[in-house]
Design a protein around this motif. Structure first.
Motif, mmCIF file in Angstrom:
data_model
loop_
_atom_site.group_PDB
_atom_site.id
_atom_site.type_symbol
_atom_site.label_atom_id
_atom_site.label_comp_id
_atom_site.label_asym_id
_atom_site.label_seq_id
_atom_site.Cartn_x
_atom_site.Cartn_y
_atom_site.Cartn_z
ATOM 1 N N GLY A 246 22.353 -28.783 53.506
ATOM 2 C CA GLY A 246 21.382 -27.779 53.111
ATOM 3 C C GLY A 246 21.486 -26.571 54.025
ATOM 4 O O GLY A 246 21.623 -26.728 55.233
ATOM 5 N N PHE A 247 21.486 -25.378 53.503
ATOM 6 C CA PHE A 247 21.379 -24.175 54.324
ATOM 7 C C PHE A 247 20.796 -23.070 53.471
ATOM 8 O O PHE A 247 20.712 -23.202 52.239
ATOM 9 C CB PHE A 247 22.730 -23.770 54.919
ATOM 10 N N ARG A 248 20.391 -21.994 54.131
ATOM 11 C CA ARG A 248 19.714 -20.941 53.406
ATOM 12 C C ARG A 248 20.673 -20.276 52.409
ATOM 13 O O ARG A 248 21.791 -19.923 52.782
ATOM 14 C CB ARG A 248 19.174 -19.908 54.382
ATOM 15 N N GLY A 249 20.286 -20.135 51.173
ATOM 16 C CA GLY A 249 21.098 -19.436 50.176
ATOM 17 C C GLY A 249 22.206 -20.295 49.601
ATOM 18 O O GLY A 249 23.203 -19.777 49.109
ATOM 19 N N TRP B 52 28.854 -19.309 53.827
ATOM 20 C CA TRP B 52 28.580 -17.969 53.300
ATOM 21 C C TRP B 52 29.849 -17.114 53.305
ATOM 22 O O TRP B 52 30.147 -16.433 52.331
ATOM 23 C CB TRP B 52 27.496 -17.276 54.138
ATOM 24 N N LEU B 53 30.598 -17.181 54.434
ATOM 25 C CA LEU B 53 31.831 -16.395 54.523
ATOM 26 C C LEU B 53 32.822 -16.808 53.439
ATOM 27 O O LEU B 53 33.443 -15.968 52.785
ATOM 28 C CB LEU B 53 32.462 -16.558 55.900
ATOM 29 N N THR C 9 23.737 -24.158 61.621
ATOM 30 C CA THR C 9 23.727 -22.726 61.332
ATOM 31 C C THR C 9 25.139 -22.193 61.199
ATOM 32 O O THR C 9 25.451 -21.435 60.282
ATOM 33 C CB THR C 9 23.023 -21.961 62.464
ATOM 34 N N LEU C 10 26.013 -22.639 62.118
ATOM 35 C CA LEU C 10 27.412 -22.182 62.075
ATOM 36 C C LEU C 10 28.071 -22.586 60.764
ATOM 37 O O LEU C 10 28.764 -21.782 60.128
ATOM 38 C CB LEU C 10 28.192 -22.795 63.236
ATOM 39 N N LEU C 11 27.838 -23.852 60.367
ATOM 40 C CA LEU C 11 28.447 -24.319 59.110
ATOM 41 C C LEU C 11 27.903 -23.545 57.924
ATOM 42 O O LEU C 11 28.644 -23.201 57.003
ATOM 43 C CB LEU C 11 28.205 -25.821 58.941
ATOM 44 N N GLY C 12 26.614 -23.240 57.971
ATOM 45 C CA GLY C 12 26.019 -22.445 56.906
ATOM 46 C C GLY C 12 26.675 -21.075 56.819
ATOM 47 O O GLY C 12 27.014 -20.598 55.732
ATOM 48 N N LEU C 13 26.875 -20.464 58.000
ATOM 49 C CA LEU C 13 27.530 -19.152 58.026
ATOM 50 C C LEU C 13 28.947 -19.235 57.470
ATOM 51 O O LEU C 13 29.375 -18.376 56.704
ATOM 52 C CB LEU C 13 27.582 -18.619 59.458
ATOM 53 N N LEU D 47 19.083 -15.975 61.761
ATOM 54 C CA LEU D 47 19.187 -17.245 61.037
ATOM 55 C C LEU D 47 18.936 -18.450 61.931
ATOM 56 O O LEU D 47 18.639 -19.533 61.452
ATOM 57 C CB LEU D 47 20.588 -17.377 60.410
ATOM 58 N N ALA D 48 19.097 -18.249 63.264
ATOM 59 C CA ALA D 48 18.982 -19.398 64.170
ATOM 60 C C ALA D 48 17.540 -19.881 64.255
ATOM 61 O O ALA D 48 16.602 -19.071 64.276
ATOM 62 C CB ALA D 48 19.473 -19.001 65.551
ATOM 63 N N PRO D 49 17.346 -21.173 64.278
ATOM 64 C CA PRO D 49 15.996 -21.714 64.358
ATOM 65 C C PRO D 49 15.414 -21.527 65.764
ATOM 66 O O PRO D 49 16.148 -21.253 66.706
ATOM 67 C CB PRO D 49 16.197 -23.188 64.036
ATOM 68 N N ARG D 50 14.102 -21.670 65.872
ATOM 69 C CA ARG D 50 13.455 -21.531 67.180
ATOM 70 C C ARG D 50 13.910 -22.632 68.130
ATOM 71 O O ARG D 50 14.263 -23.730 67.690
ATOM 72 C CB ARG D 50 11.938 -21.581 67.009
#
Lengths: 291, 327
Positions: B125-128, A31-32, A24-28, A6-9
């Motif tokens: 915004g994030f994936r999904g 999701w959790l 990314t962490l916040l997105g994860l 999931l991490a960007p380049r």
């Protein structure tokens, strides 16, 4: 930190990179949380597909073979108690009450939004205040009247009560949806000599349609979910699905897979309808105060 | 019904002329007719609500002053304030007032806070994101009785519920055969009810707050970020003030619904172990003890308490409406 898919380049300045990593962490985390909140529902559905022995194990048997036993039991194939009458009662009560709510709420909302009567906000608040009174406080007289008129254990009494329960919210919702009709357009139509029917069908209806759908949906959901009135005022003939659900446990001991199957089937119409109308649901539930 | 016509309808004018009277009286009459035409669509809904919701309440008030137990129908009569005295001296009733307040405040505050965190997470915004949002609102869409049954039997149950099952599973991972197996519903009955309600109401709070977040003007935030404001500063000085009315609205609507909760209390604990809230207590007095007089007095007391909350609720909503009044 390893690079997760999931991490960007790794490009850009260190600050941008840091911000991306937090993102990314916040997105994860989101999701959790989503999975955590969904877990009980997933567990309910999974258990409903287990056999009774696999359903009641400790530790949980996640990988146990799937079985339709719970659903067969629920639909009465094996136990002889059919869930169809309560399901049909629920459907009748919810649909008829919703139609009545719309028939009463749309003209009222029209009078409050499109051609506001004097002191329209007082009237609006009267509607809301009836919703703030606990329903349970009026239950006894309703019960006594029903008992004396022979309306006890009748689905039509529930229809009346569900209509009154949802009407205040429906008036608020419809008003807020109708208030979105631009005044300029109404004035322009009036200057062009448009009649009432023409104004309603050409200008008001297109704006109001999604609102009507949302109002209907919420009225349906609240009627479908209602337990207290249904439990007190109905019995053998007119019992609704929630009453049937509570009866599953108290009268026959506990069959976990069967109860989960029943809960899944009875929740399904509301879940599907709710998914389909997420956005309108918010606006409706907040009485149209949130857009 | 005329649509905002500048001139009075020709028919109305003709009849006014026929009936005579000066131009002032005629104008007054058409004005009155027009007002009635405007009010007419409102009447069916108003009349219906008054009959179905207000009349029963008036009857409740009347019954609350009578001595009336369905199990002893011959002993029926005027009781003056006896029922009210009984309500206020009844320790069970006082306990259920406390339970209602505790239950409502806990559920509303915790789900509001959780809802705020989730709304802030989902606002980015994030994936999904769509999928996560759908997962999050599902608890709110499960039929309340079904969700109460789910928590009671599939999750809390001490011998095969998911909670204790997971504890067994985790302890086994570490080679222990002696996992803690608390009996959630007996050890902390009120908390058990609260957790299931928080699970159910957090999505509601999140949906309203998310809508609030997405109605923010982005340019002010962009400008603040340009000026080097930290994320916390933006939250504290821009987001939170904007969200205030949405927070109030979510809290008040949540309160209105949670105060009236019957399904969870009825299903999970049957009002036992200090979890009987007011709706459940009234249900019991009426449906099991058949004491109609006392149940009505309880109902009246509940309504008076609700009016307190409702006053605040209406004030908040009216501040939301005020910007619209220009219409």
């Amino acid at each position: 930190m390893n690079r997760s898919p999931l991490a960007p380049r790794r490009t850009g300045s260190p600050a941008t990179r840091r911000r991306r990593r937090t993102g990314t962490l916040l997105g994860l985390t989101a999701w959790l949380c989503g999975i955590g909140f969904f877990l009980p529902v997933a567990w309910m559905v999974l258990t409903s597909f287990h056999s009774e022995t696999d359903a009641a194990t400790n530790p949980p048997s996640v990988g146990a073979g799937l079985s339709l036993h719970g659903y067969r039991e629920f639909f009465g194939a094996d136990s002889g108690v059919s869930p169809w009458p309560p399901l049909i009662n629920s459907l009748t009560a919810s649909v008829v009450a919703t139609v009545l709510v719309l028939l009463l709420a749309i003209p009222a909302a029209y009078a409050l939004a499109i051609k506001p009567v004097r002191k329209w906000s007082d009237v609006l608040f009267f509607f809301l205040s009836t919703k703030m009174l606990p329903l349970v406080a009026g239950l006894l007289p309703v019960y006594l009247v029903a008992q004396n008129t022979g309306m006890l254990d009748s689905i039509w009494l529930l229809v009346l009560l569900y209509t009154s329960m949802n009407l205040p919210i429906a008036v608020w919702m419809m008003r807020s949806f109708l208030a979105e009709v631009p005044v300029e357009m109404l004035e322009a139509a009036s200057i062009d000599g448009a009649g009432l029917t023409c104004t309603l069908t050409r200008i008001v209806a297109p704006v109001a349609m999604p609102g009507i759908a949302a109002t209907a949906l919420i009225s349906f959901i609240f009627s479908w979910n209602e337990l207290l009135f249904a439990r007190v005022l109905t019995g053998i003939v007119a019992g609704t699905s929630p009453v049937f659900l509570t009866g599953l446990v108290t009268s026959q001991g506990l069959f976990l897979a069967k109860v989960c199957a029943a809960a899944t089937v009875i929740s399904l119409p509301v879940i599907v309808a709710g998914f389909a109308a997420q956005d309108k649901l918010v606006q409706g539930l907040s009485l149209g105060a949130v857009k | 019904m005329p649509i905002r016509t500048a001139e009075p309808a020709p028919g109305a004018e003709a009849s006014a002329v026929r009936r005579g009277g000066g131009p002032a009286a005629r104008a007054r009459r058409t004005e009155r007719a027009k007002n009635w035409a405007r009010r007419a669509p409102l009447l069916p809904a108003l009349v219906f609500l008054v009959i179905v919701t207000q009349l029963p309440f008036v009857a409740t008030v009347v019954i609350s002053f009578t001595r009336w137990n369905a199990l002893a129908p011959e002993n029926r009569g005027f009781a003056a304030f006896d029922n009210y005295r009984a309500v206020f001296t009844d320790p069970a009733m006082r306990a259920s007032v406390g339970t209602t307040v505790l239950l409502t405040v806990t559920v509303v505050l915790v789900s509001l806070l959780l809802g705020l965190v989730l709304a802030l997470l989902l606002d980015r915004g994030f994936r999904g994101r769509g999928i996560v949002r759908t997962l999050l609102i599902t608890p709110f869409l499960v039929v309340p009785v079904a969700s109460a049954l789910l928590w009671k039997h599939a999750l809390y149950n001490a011998s095969y519920g998911l909670l204790n099952g997971s504890l067994t599973w985790i302890w086994r991972l570490f080679g222990s055969d002696d996992p803690p197996q608390p009996d959630w519903m007996t050890d902390s009955p009120l908390a058990a009810v609260e957790v299931s309600l928080i699970w159910q109401w957090t999505p509601f709070m999140m949906l309203i707050l998310l809508a609030g977040l997405q109605s923010r003007a982005t340019d002010a935030i962009e400008a603040a970020r340009m000026d080097g404001a930290s994320a916390f500063d933006i939250f504290r000085y821009l987001t939170l003030p904007h969200l205030r009315r949405y927070l109030e609205l979510a809290a008040l609507l949540g309160t209105v619904y949670v105060v009236q909760n019957f399904d969870a209390v009825f299903t999970i604990t049957s009002g036992g172990l200090g979890t009987a809230n007011l709706p459940y207590t009234i249900y019991q007095t009426f449906y099991q003890a058949h004491d109609y007089g006392r149940a009505s007095a309880q109902g009246v007391v509940v309504v008076l308490c609700s009016l307190l909350v409702a006053t605040f609720a209406l004030r908040t909503v009216s501040s939301l409406l005020r910007e619209e009044v220009t219409r």
